[in-house]
Design a protein around this motif. Structure first.
Motif, mmCIF file in Angstrom:
data_model
loop_
_atom_site.group_PDB
_atom_site.id
_atom_site.type_symbol
_atom_site.label_atom_id
_atom_site.label_comp_id
_atom_site.label_asym_id
_atom_site.label_seq_id
_atom_site.Cartn_x
_atom_site.Cartn_y
_atom_site.Cartn_z
ATOM 1 N N ILE A 141 -56.165 112.524 56.206
ATOM 2 C CA ILE A 141 -57.595 111.829 56.677
ATOM 3 C C ILE A 141 -57.585 110.669 56.275
ATOM 4 C CG2 ILE A 141 -59.890 112.060 55.544
ATOM 5 C CD1 ILE A 141 -58.777 114.802 56.659
ATOM 6 N N THR A 142 -58.045 109.582 57.275
ATOM 7 C CA THR A 142 -58.527 108.266 57.285
ATOM 8 C C THR A 142 -59.812 108.023 57.579
ATOM 9 O OG1 THR A 142 -56.387 108.048 58.191
ATOM 10 C CG2 THR A 142 -57.682 106.228 58.373
ATOM 11 N N VAL A 143 -60.222 107.192 56.483
ATOM 12 C CA VAL A 143 -61.752 106.924 56.666
ATOM 13 C C VAL A 143 -61.857 105.336 57.162
ATOM 14 C CG1 VAL A 143 -64.143 106.522 55.567
ATOM 15 C CG2 VAL A 143 -62.529 108.501 54.947
ATOM 16 N N THR A 144 -62.509 105.018 58.231
ATOM 17 C CA THR A 144 -62.402 103.624 58.653
ATOM 18 C C THR A 144 -64.005 103.164 58.183
ATOM 19 O OG1 THR A 144 -63.650 104.415 60.936
ATOM 20 C CG2 THR A 144 -61.185 104.067 60.858
ATOM 21 N N SER A 145 -64.051 101.808 58.187
ATOM 22 C CA SER A 145 -65.260 101.154 57.958
ATOM 23 C C SER A 145 -66.504 101.755 58.423
ATOM 24 C CB SER A 145 -65.280 99.433 58.106
ATOM 25 O OG SER A 145 -65.125 99.409 59.687
ATOM 26 N N GLY A 146 -67.497 101.473 57.502
ATOM 27 C CA GLY A 146 -68.904 102.128 58.003
ATOM 28 C C GLY A 146 -69.578 101.376 59.255
ATOM 29 N N THR A 147 -70.290 101.942 59.994
ATOM 30 C CA THR A 147 -70.917 101.438 60.934
ATOM 31 C C THR A 147 -72.333 101.523 60.763
ATOM 32 O OG1 THR A 147 -69.299 101.723 62.509
ATOM 33 C CG2 THR A 147 -71.300 101.411 63.698
ATOM 34 N N PRO A 148 -73.271 100.531 60.649
ATOM 35 C CA PRO A 148 -74.757 100.473 60.247
ATOM 36 C C PRO A 148 -75.631 101.428 61.130
ATOM 37 C CG PRO A 148 -74.380 98.508 60.800
ATOM 38 C CD PRO A 148 -72.869 99.079 60.833
ATOM 39 N N THR A 186 -55.954 113.655 61.309
ATOM 40 C CA THR A 186 -54.636 113.785 62.123
ATOM 41 C C THR A 186 -53.902 114.833 61.518
ATOM 42 O OG1 THR A 186 -54.927 111.275 62.729
ATOM 43 C CG2 THR A 186 -52.594 112.525 63.003
ATOM 44 N N ASN A 187 -53.418 115.880 62.298
ATOM 45 C CA ASN A 187 -52.446 116.832 61.838
ATOM 46 C C ASN A 187 -51.123 116.468 61.821
ATOM 47 O OD1 ASN A 187 -53.574 117.454 64.603
ATOM 48 N ND2 ASN A 187 -51.770 118.798 64.655
ATOM 49 N N THR A 188 -50.435 116.701 60.967
ATOM 50 C CA THR A 188 -48.996 116.241 61.005
ATOM 51 C C THR A 188 -48.017 117.114 61.742
ATOM 52 O OG1 THR A 188 -48.465 117.519 58.880
ATOM 53 C CG2 THR A 188 -49.018 115.055 58.839
ATOM 54 N N ASP A 189 -48.351 118.592 62.126
ATOM 55 C CA ASP A 189 -47.574 119.558 62.576
ATOM 56 C C ASP A 189 -48.532 120.155 63.759
ATOM 57 O OD1 ASP A 189 -45.358 119.399 61.189
ATOM 58 O OD2 ASP A 189 -46.304 120.425 59.538
ATOM 59 N N ALA A 190 -47.932 120.800 64.837
ATOM 60 C CA ALA A 190 -48.459 121.536 65.708
ATOM 61 C C ALA A 190 -49.228 122.581 65.132
ATOM 62 C CB ALA A 190 -47.698 121.895 66.936
ATOM 63 N N VAL A 191 -50.361 122.880 65.669
ATOM 64 C CA VAL A 191 -51.465 123.962 65.086
ATOM 65 C C VAL A 191 -51.522 125.169 65.926
ATOM 66 C CG1 VAL A 191 -53.589 124.728 64.030
ATOM 67 C CG2 VAL A 191 -52.436 122.376 63.497
ATOM 68 N N PRO A 192 -50.947 126.345 66.092
ATOM 69 C CA PRO A 192 -50.817 127.294 67.070
ATOM 70 C C PRO A 192 -52.265 128.227 67.185
ATOM 71 C CG PRO A 192 -49.955 128.139 65.060
ATOM 72 C CD PRO A 192 -50.136 126.801 64.700
ATOM 73 N N SER A 245 -49.576 115.339 65.512
ATOM 74 C CA SER A 245 -50.074 114.037 65.509
ATOM 75 C C SER A 245 -51.253 113.783 66.409
ATOM 76 C CB SER A 245 -48.931 112.986 66.039
ATOM 77 O OG SER A 245 -47.865 113.208 65.214
ATOM 78 N N HIS A 246 -52.104 114.966 66.628
ATOM 79 C CA HIS A 246 -53.447 114.797 67.265
ATOM 80 C C HIS A 246 -54.525 114.301 66.577
ATOM 81 C CE1 HIS A 246 -56.574 115.864 69.993
ATOM 82 N NE2 HIS A 246 -57.221 116.419 69.123
#
Length: 96
Positions: free
Chosen positions: A6-13, A28-34, A69-70
């Motif tokens: 999980i990545t949280v970027t800066s807020g947008t007002p 972002t998932n690390t492995d393929a999810v079937p 990595s999607h």
């Protein structure tokens, strides 16, 4: 169940009176999810600023396997969290 980063970027007002009222959350998932085609994948995300915590669930229609990595980005209204210090998440899906 697949673990996700999980990545949280800066807020947008929403407006100039509230500079942190929106969070853009990138999962972002690390492995393929079937995933089975024609089903939903449910992204369950938990965020905390050390004092307050919020959890979110997002449904995404899938056409098949989610590639490794999607990244999926979600935007939520933020009324309780300061700077996010911890995060975790999982993807719930119907197996192909």
């Amino acid at each position: 169940m697949a673990q996700v980063a999980i990545t949280v970027t800066s807020g947008t007002p929403f407006n100039t009176d509230s500079s942190d009222s929106v969070l853009s959350i990138e999962v972002t998932n690390t492995d393929a999810v079937p995933c089975k085609a024609g089903t939903n994948a449910y992204y369950y995300v938990s965020l905390s600023d050390g004092t307050n915590s919020e959890t979110y669930t997002f449904a995404v229609a899938e056409t098949g396997t989610i590639a490794a990595s999607h990244a999926e980005t979600f935007v939520v209204e933020n009324t309780t969290l300061g700077t996010v210090t911890t995060s975790s998440g999982v993807i719930y899906y119907t197996a192909a």
